[in-house]
Design a protein around this motif. Structure first.
Motif, PDB file in Angstrom:
ATOM      1  N   VAL A  36      52.383  25.657  46.308  1.00  0.00           N
ATOM      2  CA  VAL A  36      52.667  26.647  45.224  1.00  0.00           C
ATOM      3  C   VAL A  36      53.881  27.559  45.026  1.00  0.00           C
ATOM      4  CG1 VAL A  36      51.343  28.652  44.069  1.00  0.00           C
ATOM      5  CG2 VAL A  36      50.022  26.749  44.788  1.00  0.00           C
ATOM      6  N   TRP A  37      53.953  27.985  46.409  1.00  0.00           N
ATOM      7  CA  TRP A  37      55.113  29.005  46.558  1.00  0.00           C
ATOM      8  C   TRP A  37      56.457  27.880  46.243  1.00  0.00           C
ATOM      9  CZ3 TRP A  37      53.941  31.562  51.919  1.00  0.00           C
ATOM     10  CH2 TRP A  37      53.230  32.809  51.430  1.00  0.00           C
ATOM     11  N   TYR A  38      56.622  26.878  46.725  1.00  0.00           N
ATOM     12  CA  TYR A  38      57.545  26.044  46.651  1.00  0.00           C
ATOM     13  C   TYR A  38      57.784  25.391  45.128  1.00  0.00           C
ATOM     14  CZ  TYR A  38      60.787  22.086  47.274  1.00  0.00           C
ATOM     15  OH  TYR A  38      62.058  21.275  47.131  1.00  0.00           O
ATOM     16  N   ALA A  39      56.938  25.194  44.327  1.00  0.00           N
ATOM     17  CA  ALA A  39      56.921  25.016  42.863  1.00  0.00           C
ATOM     18  C   ALA A  39      57.316  26.225  42.168  1.00  0.00           C
ATOM     19  CB  ALA A  39      55.453  24.537  42.477  1.00  0.00           C
ATOM     20  N   ALA A  40      56.774  27.325  42.616  1.00  0.00           N
ATOM     21  CA  ALA A  40      57.376  28.579  41.650  1.00  0.00           C
ATOM     22  C   ALA A  40      58.621  28.708  42.090  1.00  0.00           C
ATOM     23  CB  ALA A  40      56.373  29.760  42.018  1.00  0.00           C
ATOM     24  N   GLY A  41      59.009  28.777  43.405  1.00  0.00           N
ATOM     25  CA  GLY A  41      60.517  29.063  43.777  1.00  0.00           C
ATOM     26  C   GLY A  41      61.508  28.091  42.836  1.00  0.00           C
ATOM     27  N   ASN A  42      60.994  26.805  42.828  1.00  0.00           N
ATOM     28  CA  ASN A  42      61.920  25.677  42.072  1.00  0.00           C
ATOM     29  C   ASN A  42      61.970  25.988  40.512  1.00  0.00           C
ATOM     30  OD1 ASN A  42      62.852  24.381  44.335  1.00  0.00           O
ATOM     31  ND2 ASN A  42      61.214  22.907  44.276  1.00  0.00           N
ATOM     32  N   ARG A  71      46.213  34.946  42.927  1.00  0.00           N
ATOM     33  CA  ARG A  71      46.551  36.098  42.381  1.00  0.00           C
ATOM     34  C   ARG A  71      47.980  36.500  41.974  1.00  0.00           C
ATOM     35  NH1 ARG A  71      47.361  41.067  46.253  1.00  0.00           N
ATOM     36  NH2 ARG A  71      49.290  40.336  46.572  1.00  0.00           N
ATOM     37  N   VAL A  72      48.166  36.589  40.615  1.00  0.00           N
ATOM     38  CA  VAL A  72      49.401  36.625  40.368  1.00  0.00           C
ATOM     39  C   VAL A  72      49.663  38.208  39.596  1.00  0.00           C
ATOM     40  CG1 VAL A  72      48.821  35.769  38.097  1.00  0.00           C
ATOM     41  CG2 VAL A  72      51.258  35.505  38.672  1.00  0.00           C
ATOM     42  N   ARG A  73      50.890  39.013  39.331  1.00  0.00           N
ATOM     43  CA  ARG A  73      50.958  40.059  38.505  1.00  0.00           C
ATOM     44  C   ARG A  73      50.860  39.879  37.243  1.00  0.00           C
ATOM     45  NH1 ARG A  73      53.154  44.243  41.760  1.00  0.00           N
ATOM     46  NH2 ARG A  73      54.361  43.356  43.345  1.00  0.00           N
ATOM     47  N   HIS A  74      50.334  41.020  36.867  1.00  0.00           N
ATOM     48  CA  HIS A  74      49.669  40.896  35.128  1.00  0.00           C
ATOM     49  C   HIS A  74      50.777  40.141  34.056  1.00  0.00           C
ATOM     50  CE1 HIS A  74      47.559  42.320  31.598  1.00  0.00           C
ATOM     51  NE2 HIS A  74      48.892  42.924  31.108  1.00  0.00           N
ATOM     52  N   GLY A  75      52.059  40.493  34.258  1.00  0.00           N
ATOM     53  CA  GLY A  75      52.880  39.988  33.148  1.00  0.00           C
ATOM     54  C   GLY A  75      53.469  38.717  33.299  1.00  0.00           C
ATOM     55  N   HIS A  76      53.017  38.027  34.465  1.00  0.00           N
ATOM     56  CA  HIS A  76      53.672  36.826  34.988  1.00  0.00           C
ATOM     57  C   HIS A  76      52.817  35.453  34.872  1.00  0.00           C
ATOM     58  CE1 HIS A  76      57.374  38.594  35.917  1.00  0.00           C
ATOM     59  NE2 HIS A  76      56.581  39.648  36.499  1.00  0.00           N
ATOM     60  N   VAL A  77      51.640  35.656  34.163  1.00  0.00           N
ATOM     61  CA  VAL A  77      50.497  34.563  34.114  1.00  0.00           C
ATOM     62  C   VAL A  77      51.210  33.337  33.685  1.00  0.00           C
ATOM     63  CG1 VAL A  77      48.248  33.974  33.154  1.00  0.00           C
ATOM     64  CG2 VAL A  77      48.775  36.234  34.003  1.00  0.00           C
ATOM     65  N   ASP A  78      52.129  33.287  32.590  1.00  0.00           N
ATOM     66  CA  ASP A  78      52.542  32.130  31.996  1.00  0.00           C
ATOM     67  C   ASP A  78      53.524  31.422  32.708  1.00  0.00           C
ATOM     68  OD1 ASP A  78      51.218  32.370  29.536  1.00  0.00           O
ATOM     69  OD2 ASP A  78      52.881  33.253  28.644  1.00  0.00           O
ATOM     70  N   GLU A  79      54.297  32.106  33.831  1.00  0.00           N
ATOM     71  CA  GLU A  79      54.969  31.406  34.552  1.00  0.00           C
ATOM     72  C   GLU A  79      54.191  30.886  35.771  1.00  0.00           C
ATOM     73  OE1 GLU A  79      55.665  34.689  33.703  1.00  0.00           O
ATOM     74  OE2 GLU A  79      57.572  34.844  32.917  1.00  0.00           O
ATOM     75  N   ALA A  80      53.117  31.614  36.321  1.00  0.00           N
ATOM     76  CA  ALA A  80      52.475  31.225  37.153  1.00  0.00           C
ATOM     77  C   ALA A  80      51.513  29.985  36.796  1.00  0.00           C
ATOM     78  CB  ALA A  80      51.354  32.449  37.556  1.00  0.00           C
ATOM     79  N   ARG A  81      51.148  29.985  35.722  1.00  0.00           N
ATOM     80  CA  ARG A  81      50.376  28.678  35.216  1.00  0.00           C
ATOM     81  C   ARG A  81      51.262  27.536  35.360  1.00  0.00           C
ATOM     82  NH1 ARG A  81      45.835  29.417  30.981  1.00  0.00           N
ATOM     83  NH2 ARG A  81      46.124  27.185  30.845  1.00  0.00           N
ATOM     84  N   ALA A  82      52.628  27.519  34.733  1.00  0.00           N
ATOM     85  CA  ALA A  82      53.658  26.464  34.747  1.00  0.00           C
ATOM     86  C   ALA A  82      53.983  26.220  36.181  1.00  0.00           C
ATOM     87  CB  ALA A  82      54.894  26.880  34.150  1.00  0.00           C
ATOM     88  N   ALA A  83      54.181  27.068  37.077  1.00  0.00           N
ATOM     89  CA  ALA A  83      54.505  26.674  38.433  1.00  0.00           C
ATOM     90  C   ALA A  83      53.228  26.001  39.186  1.00  0.00           C
ATOM     91  CB  ALA A  83      54.672  27.976  39.270  1.00  0.00           C
ATOM     92  N   ILE A  84      52.016  26.332  38.847  1.00  0.00           N
ATOM     93  CA  ILE A  84      50.748  25.777  39.457  1.00  0.00           C
ATOM     94  C   ILE A  84      50.656  24.169  38.830  1.00  0.00           C
ATOM     95  CG2 ILE A  84      48.205  25.798  39.550  1.00  0.00           C
ATOM     96  CD1 ILE A  84      48.683  28.825  39.808  1.00  0.00           C
ATOM     97  N   ALA A  85      51.126  24.199  37.514  1.00  0.00           N
ATOM     98  CA  ALA A  85      51.230  22.758  36.876  1.00  0.00           C
ATOM     99  C   ALA A  85      52.084  21.789  37.703  1.00  0.00           C
ATOM    100  CB  ALA A  85      51.036  22.877  35.473  1.00  0.00           C
ATOM    101  N   CYS A  86      53.312  22.433  38.150  1.00  0.00           N
ATOM    102  CA  CYS A  86      54.041  21.573  38.677  1.00  0.00           C
ATOM    103  C   CYS A  86      54.007  20.973  40.097  1.00  0.00           C
ATOM    104  CB  CYS A  86      55.505  22.487  38.716  1.00  0.00           C
ATOM    105  SG  CYS A  86      56.401  22.767  37.233  1.00  0.00           S
ATOM    106  N   VAL A  87      52.853  21.500  40.639  1.00  0.00           N
ATOM    107  CA  VAL A  87      52.250  20.998  42.110  1.00  0.00           C
ATOM    108  C   VAL A  87      51.612  19.727  42.002  1.00  0.00           C
ATOM    109  CG1 VAL A  87      50.825  21.409  44.014  1.00  0.00           C
ATOM    110  CG2 VAL A  87      51.873  23.462  43.054  1.00  0.00           C
ATOM    111  N   SER A  88      52.467  18.666  42.468  1.00  0.00           N
ATOM    112  CA  SER A  88      51.907  17.084  42.452  1.00  0.00           C
ATOM    113  C   SER A  88      51.352  16.770  43.693  1.00  0.00           C
ATOM    114  CB  SER A  88      52.885  16.462  41.722  1.00  0.00           C
ATOM    115  OG  SER A  88      54.073  16.541  42.826  1.00  0.00           O
ATOM    116  N   GLY A  89      51.847  17.524  44.936  1.00  0.00           N
ATOM    117  CA  GLY A  89      51.215  16.993  46.222  1.00  0.00           C
ATOM    118  C   GLY A  89      51.244  18.010  46.835  1.00  0.00           C
TER     119      GLY A  89
END
Length: 159
Positions: A36-42, A71-89
């Motif tokens: 999750v961290w790697y996907a969010a950073g990328n 857990r994610v900060r209140h104003g960053h839900v959309d970015e978090a959803r996108a980052a989680i969706a990028c996790v493929s493995g």
């Protein structure tokens, strides 16, 4: 040291995440958090990732199905959803991930969206590709064990 007043404390949102993988996959909490961290950073960069502050609170995975609360900060839900969706493995195992829902408290998140991991599955012998094989059955999804590895199939693919 005194606590911050309520209006100055950071506000959080909690994402209920469903995880699906092959039945023999071995996913760990640490590996999932790293993915999750790697996907969010990328996806949103280092500063955006640090600002969103994604943190894995709970994680359960067994027999090809799992769930987690992120857990994610209140104003960053959309970015978090996108980052989680990028996790493929995770740790070399392919995974399918979807966000089940978003809540303002951990308790509400667990009560509304969690509790389906490690659900009903069974192992049975099936006819697949002109051969007898074993399959792990979860609902209408079949994970058939072949010589080349596991193959995902639907009920109408099985004889």
């Amino acid at each position: 040291m005194k606590h911050l007043p309520k209006h100055l404390r950071p506000r959080w949102r909690y994402l209920a995440v469903g995880i699906e993988a092959w039945p023999d996959a071995d996913l760990t909490r640490r590996g999932f958090q790293r993915a999750v961290w790697y996907a969010a950073g990328n996806l949103i960069g280092d500063t955006g990732s640090a600002d969103a502050d994604l943190k894995l609170l709970t994680f359960r995975f067994a027999d090809g199905e799992g769930e987690a609360v992120v857990r994610v900060r209140h104003g960053h839900v959309d970015e978090a959803r996108a980052a989680i969706a990028c996790v493929s493995g995770v740790d070399g195992d392919p995974v399918g991930i979807h966000v089940r829902g978003i809540s303002g408290t951990v308790r509400a998140c667990e009560e509304r969206y969690m509790g389906r991991a490690g659900g009903n599955y069974e192992q049975r012998d099936v006819a697949f590709g002109d051969a007898e094989s074993t399959a792990v059955v979860r609902g209408d999804a079949y994970d058939v064990r072949t010589e080349a590895g596991l193959v995902g199939a639907a009920a109408f693919d099985i004889e």
